[in-house]
Design an enzyme around this catalytic site. Structure first.
Site, PDB file in Angstrom:
ATOM      1  N   GLY A  23       2.701  -1.041   3.017  1.00 37.22           N
ATOM      2  CA  GLY A  23       2.593   0.305   2.452  1.00 37.22           C
ATOM      3  C   GLY A  23       1.929   0.244   1.097  1.00 37.22           C
ATOM      4  O   GLY A  23       1.822  -0.821   0.494  1.00 37.22           O
ATOM      5  N   GLY A  25       1.121   2.799  -2.628  1.00 37.99           N
ATOM      6  CA  GLY A  25       1.091   4.041  -3.392  1.00 37.99           C
ATOM      7  C   GLY A  25      -0.065   3.940  -4.367  1.00 37.99           C
ATOM      8  O   GLY A  25      -0.966   3.139  -4.167  1.00 37.99           O
ATOM      9  N   VAL A  26      -0.028   4.717  -5.427  1.00 35.73           N
ATOM     10  CA  VAL A  26      -1.124   4.699  -6.373  1.00 35.73           C
ATOM     11  C   VAL A  26      -1.250   3.358  -7.074  1.00 35.73           C
ATOM     12  O   VAL A  26      -2.315   2.767  -7.122  1.00 35.73           O
ATOM     13  CB  VAL A  26      -0.927   5.801  -7.435  1.00 35.73           C
ATOM     14  CG1 VAL A  26      -1.759   5.512  -8.670  1.00 35.73           C
ATOM     15  CG2 VAL A  26      -1.351   7.128  -6.873  1.00 35.73           C
ATOM     16  N   SER A  27      -0.141   2.884  -7.590  1.00 36.57           N
ATOM     17  CA  SER A  27      -0.244   1.641  -8.355  1.00 36.57           C
ATOM     18  C   SER A  27       0.728   0.606  -7.827  1.00 36.57           C
ATOM     19  O   SER A  27       1.082  -0.329  -8.519  1.00 36.57           O
ATOM     20  CB  SER A  27       0.027   1.928  -9.828  1.00 36.57           C
ATOM     21  OG  SER A  27       1.088   2.832  -9.935  1.00 36.57           O
ATOM     22  N   LYS A  45       8.177  -4.159  -3.518  1.00 35.55           N
ATOM     23  CA  LYS A  45       7.196  -3.216  -4.063  1.00 35.55           C
ATOM     24  C   LYS A  45       6.633  -3.852  -5.329  1.00 35.55           C
ATOM     25  O   LYS A  45       7.376  -4.151  -6.266  1.00 35.55           O
ATOM     26  CB  LYS A  45       7.899  -1.893  -4.375  1.00 35.55           C
ATOM     27  CG  LYS A  45       6.976  -0.800  -4.859  1.00 35.55           C
ATOM     28  CD  LYS A  45       7.700   0.535  -4.799  1.00 35.55           C
ATOM     29  CE  LYS A  45       6.897   1.654  -5.403  1.00 35.55           C
ATOM     30  NZ  LYS A  45       7.483   2.967  -5.165  1.00 35.55           N
ATOM     31  N   ASP A 139      10.875  14.879  -4.483  1.00 40.36           N
ATOM     32  CA  ASP A 139       9.730  14.457  -3.671  1.00 40.36           C
ATOM     33  C   ASP A 139      10.164  14.189  -2.229  1.00 40.36           C
ATOM     34  O   ASP A 139       9.777  13.195  -1.621  1.00 40.36           O
ATOM     35  CB  ASP A 139       9.076  13.227  -4.298  1.00 40.36           C
ATOM     36  CG  ASP A 139       7.601  13.116  -3.919  1.00 40.36           C
ATOM     37  OD1 ASP A 139       7.031  14.116  -3.432  1.00 40.36           O
ATOM     38  OD2 ASP A 139       7.017  12.034  -4.100  1.00 40.36           O
TER      39      ASP A 139
HETATM   40  N1  ATP Z   1      11.571  -0.846   1.806  1.00 35.80           N
HETATM   41  C1  ATP Z   1      10.473  -0.579   2.483  1.00 35.80           C
HETATM   42  N2  ATP Z   1      10.290  -1.090   3.709  1.00 35.80           N
HETATM   43  C2  ATP Z   1       9.172  -0.809   4.418  1.00 35.80           C
HETATM   44  N3  ATP Z   1       8.168  -0.037   3.966  1.00 35.80           N
HETATM   45  C3  ATP Z   1       8.291   0.498   2.757  1.00 35.80           C
HETATM   46  C4  ATP Z   1       9.431   0.249   1.958  1.00 35.80           C
HETATM   47  N4  ATP Z   1       9.272   0.919   0.796  1.00 35.80           N
HETATM   48  C5  ATP Z   1       8.095   1.546   0.879  1.00 35.80           C
HETATM   49  N5  ATP Z   1       7.489   1.295   2.046  1.00 35.80           N
HETATM   50  C6  ATP Z   1       6.180   1.824   2.491  1.00 35.80           C
HETATM   51  O1  ATP Z   1       5.297   1.799   1.392  1.00 35.80           O
HETATM   52  C7  ATP Z   1       4.816   3.122   1.127  1.00 35.80           C
HETATM   53  C8  ATP Z   1       4.629   3.290  -0.359  1.00 35.80           C
HETATM   54  O2  ATP Z   1       5.856   3.099  -1.010  1.00 35.80           O
HETATM   55  P1  ATP Z   1       6.387   4.110  -2.095  1.00 35.80           P
HETATM   56  O3  ATP Z   1       6.530   5.462  -1.489  1.00 35.80           O
HETATM   57  O4  ATP Z   1       7.594   3.525  -2.715  1.00 35.80           O
HETATM   58  O5  ATP Z   1       5.167   4.080  -3.098  1.00 35.80           O
HETATM   59  P2  ATP Z   1       4.680   5.243  -4.012  1.00 35.80           P
HETATM   60  O6  ATP Z   1       3.704   4.659  -4.973  1.00 35.80           O
HETATM   61  O7  ATP Z   1       5.858   5.930  -4.593  1.00 35.80           O
HETATM   62  O8  ATP Z   1       3.929   6.150  -2.957  1.00 35.80           O
HETATM   63  P3  ATP Z   1       3.753   7.744  -2.938  1.00 35.80           P
HETATM   64  O9  ATP Z   1       3.411   8.119  -4.314  1.00 35.80           O
HETATM   65  O10 ATP Z   1       2.615   7.975  -1.951  1.00 35.80           O
HETATM   66  O11 ATP Z   1       5.044   8.329  -2.462  1.00 35.80           O
HETATM   67  C9  ATP Z   1       5.847   4.045   1.743  1.00 35.80           C
HETATM   68  O12 ATP Z   1       5.287   5.284   2.087  1.00 35.80           O
HETATM   69  C10 ATP Z   1       6.312   3.264   2.937  1.00 35.80           C
HETATM   70  O13 ATP Z   1       5.449   3.488   4.027  1.00 35.80           O
END
Ligand code: ATP
Length: 689
Positions: A23, A25-27, A45, A139
């Protein structure tokens, strides 16, 4: 560095083996990983702190929350630590991925009702818990609902959550304009009276529609349009005809959540008792129904990325550059876009295109992904009508677009936030964690039916469901150490798996690269009256997170959004000057003008502040001169110095006066434009009827 679960998860990068990316996200990128000493699969992450320097407060909040929470339906962090310039957050691996990813891979038209009911009931349990502890998630969306291999459901992503018990600066951040546009409650957009837990209930209702259709309402529209539609249209919902496959109780549950007046929405615990959730089933049912036959998460993630890359390549010819492509990503619900001046113009153009119904096809939007719902054309709903002062100035529809370049140079003078804001952001000790946060003890006793308990007994690869109610002693590093310094010290820089050039969409750190414009009239600079804390530094500017807005209320007009196009004004006597002109045609220009006015207002405020400071300096200089020349000091020189100061003050007062007048003029012009826009919209509605 902090340990937050019972098992001792190591706090160094060498103890983990990073596998494929699952997965992003932005950073941040999320990897499947092995915790070598515990022989347990986890998700890590990896947040690049250099890239997040505008949103360190968000990261700190997210890590805090992920460590403090203790509920089976919330994704809790095992531990977190810095490694090089990155922050690693180790958490349970959710092998099913997010509901959004599952839908994109296998259910493009959404899930069946029992599945939705099961998913939403688990999410609602998480919300009941969060709300009971004074937190708003802010969110809630399918992309943040994760499922593990046993079908257990967890709400994730606390990057923009807020605490209702916060006071002072933190409370101000609670009134922040934050969230992802399609899921954002009207009161969050409006910023009139702040908002509370009920904002999550709205997002929950939108998420229900997302799970039912495969995409959120209005997801095909650019953010500005989404804001406008959310505020002006009747709330979206399940249609009695078109959504025949869904039950009456589902329709009613959605309708209960999607009421514009937050007071009329049910609380999370009241909603939990809704008849719709009676059909919810077990985790095992979810695993059998929606996970069965799915490829491993890493493969799905790779395939989706490849599809997106294809899409971008196909559209490159049409859109040319990345900014426009990121706009397209947003439209498709992928959630990224880049704020810059070009985007602003493109968005204005896109709105026109959509309204003109000329080239939605050109935009290569998959028919499947379109929300027919959005096209139904709900009657416009008037929101808090407000009388506006009138002026005779005729609107110049393209003012806004023509003057964007002037704005650019004006805005380029705004201060940027240096990387040094990193300092101290993760220097949190146990004591810090407790401050301003509610007690999380005994907190997981919410709404556990026998059925729930049954469901929650399952564990899986690396899952630690954290049934214990104990509050972790601390969250992030206790060391008082500058993260930036650690970056250079460390040899533990993690290897990137699956490099991705597109990730350079994140905000640049230097003025020349910075994008100051955005799709919203609320996009503004740091509160000019507040320079006090590191937290303010990160709260003060618009934070560009993937698919999200964040602007603190402190940056908004203290007298309320009088010049904001979100507040349609009452019907007046003026008639449109160009009756044949359609509202759709002038809408983008008007929005640009409004945005420009707002920015000009900010610039004027900045100048006033500057003028005040200059005035203060001149007095100080006089005083310095007085000391140096004390030997020759006479009553005359004293008088003349004072007079000079006063005359300087007078001229500054005059310029402030004229700036204020200019501000008033802009406001009036703005109000008049809003009124005309409203009249045009009404006319068009009448014609349509
Ligand atoms: N514990 C986990 N197990 C499996 N996949 C995960 C887990 N945590 C996050 N992901 C995947 O990684 C993606 C990005 O993680 P996360 O939402 O925490 O990042 P973000 O930077 O906050 O993204 P956004 O801003 O798009 O919500 C999630 O949409 C999910 O698909």
């Amino acid at each position: 560095m902090e340990q937050v679960s019972e098992k001792k998860f190591p706090l160094n990068a060498e103890s983990y083996k990073l596998y494929e990316e699952v997965g992003e996200g932005v950073s941040a990128t999320v990897h499947r990983a092995l915790c070598i000493p515990l022989n347990e699969i986890v998700a890590i992450k990896v947040l690049d702190l250099e890239k997040c320097n505008n949103d360190l407060d968000g990261i700190r909040r997210e890590v805090q929350m992920m460590s403090l929470i203790d509920h089976p339906n919330l994704l809790r962090a095992h531990c977190s630590f810095t490694a090089g310039q990155n922050l690693w957050v180790v958490m349970p691996y959710m092998a099913g991925g997010s509901c959004l990813h599952i839908m994109k891979s296998a259910y493009p038209d959404g899930f069946e009702e029992p599945v939705i009911s099961t998913l939403l009931r688990e999410v609602l349990k998480a919300l009941v818990y969060l709300h009971a502890h004074g937190h708003i998630h802010r969110d809630v969306k399918a992309g943040n609902i994760l499922i593990d291999s046993n079908g257990a459901v967890k709400l994730a992503d606390f990057g923009v959550s807020a605490c209702m018990f916060d006071t002072g600066d933190r409370q101000r951040s609670r009134n922040t304009f934050v969230g992802t546009p399609c899921w954002m409650a009207p009161e969050v957009m409006q910023q009139l009276h702040g908002y509370d837990f009920k904002a999550d209930i709205w997002s929950f209702g939108i998420t229900a529609l997302e799970l039912a259709h495969g995409h959120a309402p209005f997801s095909k529209y650019p953010p500005m349009k989404v804001l406008l539609m959310t505020l002006q249209n009747a709330p979206p919902g399940l249609d009695y005809e078109r959504d025949k496959r869904f039950s009456k109780s589902f329709k009613e549950m959605v309708a209960a959540c999607l009421v514009k007046d937050p007071k009329k929405r049910p609380s999370s615990d009241k909603l939990f008792k809704h008849h719709f959730f009676k059909q919810a089933r077990s985790y095992d049912y979810l695993a059998r129904t929606i996970l069965d036959g799915l490829r491993p998460l890493g493969d799905r993630f790779r395939m989706l990325k490849a599809k997106e890359a294809d899409f971008l390549v196909q559209n490159k010819a049409l859109y040319g550059d990345k900014d426009q492509l990121s706009q397209q990503e947003y439209i498709r619900g992928i959630s990224a876009w880049n704020f810059n001046l070009e985007d602003l113009k493109n968005q204005a153009a896109l709105i026109q295109d959509y309204d003109g119904a000329t080239n939605t096809e050109d935009l290569n939007l998959s028919v499947k992904q379109r929300d027919n719902h959005d096209d139904v054309g709900y009657p416009a709903e008037r929101l808090s009508p407000e009388k506006a002062n009138q002026s005779d100035a005729a609107p110049q529809p393209d003012d806004g677009l023509n003057n964007i370049h002037d704005l650019e140079s004006s805005l380029a003078a705004f201060p940027i936030q240096p990387l040094k804001a990193l300092k101290g952001c993760f220097d949190l000790c146990a004591d810090d964690v407790g401050t301003g946060s509610p007690s999380w003890k005994n907190a997981s006793q919410l709404h556990s039916s026998p059925k729930d308990e049954d469901q929650e007994t399952g564990t899986d690869d690396g899952e630690n469901l954290g049934q214990s109610c104990s509050m972790p002693s601390a969250v992030v590093p206790c060391r008082k150490k500058n993260v930036k310094a650690q970056m250079h010290d460390s040899v533990l820089y993690p290897k990137r798996v699956g490099g991705d050039g597109d990730r350079e969409f994140v905000q640049p750190r230097y003025p020349s690269d910075r994008n100051y414009s955005g799709p919203l009239p609320y996009r503004q600079k740091k509160d000019i009256n507040n320079h006090s804390s590191a937290e303010d530094t990160s709260e003060g500017a618009v934070v560009q997170r993937k698919g999200r807005f964040k602007v603190t209320s402190a940056e908004l007009s203290p007298k309320g959004p009088t010049n904001c196009f979100f507040n349609p004004i009452s019907e007046g006597s003026a008639s449109p000057t160009t009756p044949t002109l359609s509202a759709a045609a002038v809408l983008p220009s008007l929005q640009c003008i409004l945005q420009q006015n707002n920015m000009q207002r900010e610039e004027i405020l900045r100048l006033i502040k500057y003028a005040e400071q200059t005035s203060g300096n001149s007095m100080e200089l006089s005083e310095v001169g007085t000391n140096e020349l004390s030997l020759v000091w006479t009553a005359d020189t004293f008088r003349s110095t004072r007079e000079e100061s006063f005359s300087l003050d007078d001229s500054l007062q005059q310029s402030i006066g004229s700036l204020v007048e200019e501000l008033q003029r802009q406001k009036m012009k703005n109000a008049q434009l809003e009124k005309k826009l409203n009249t045009l919209v009404k006319k068009e509605e009448k014609i349509r009827e």
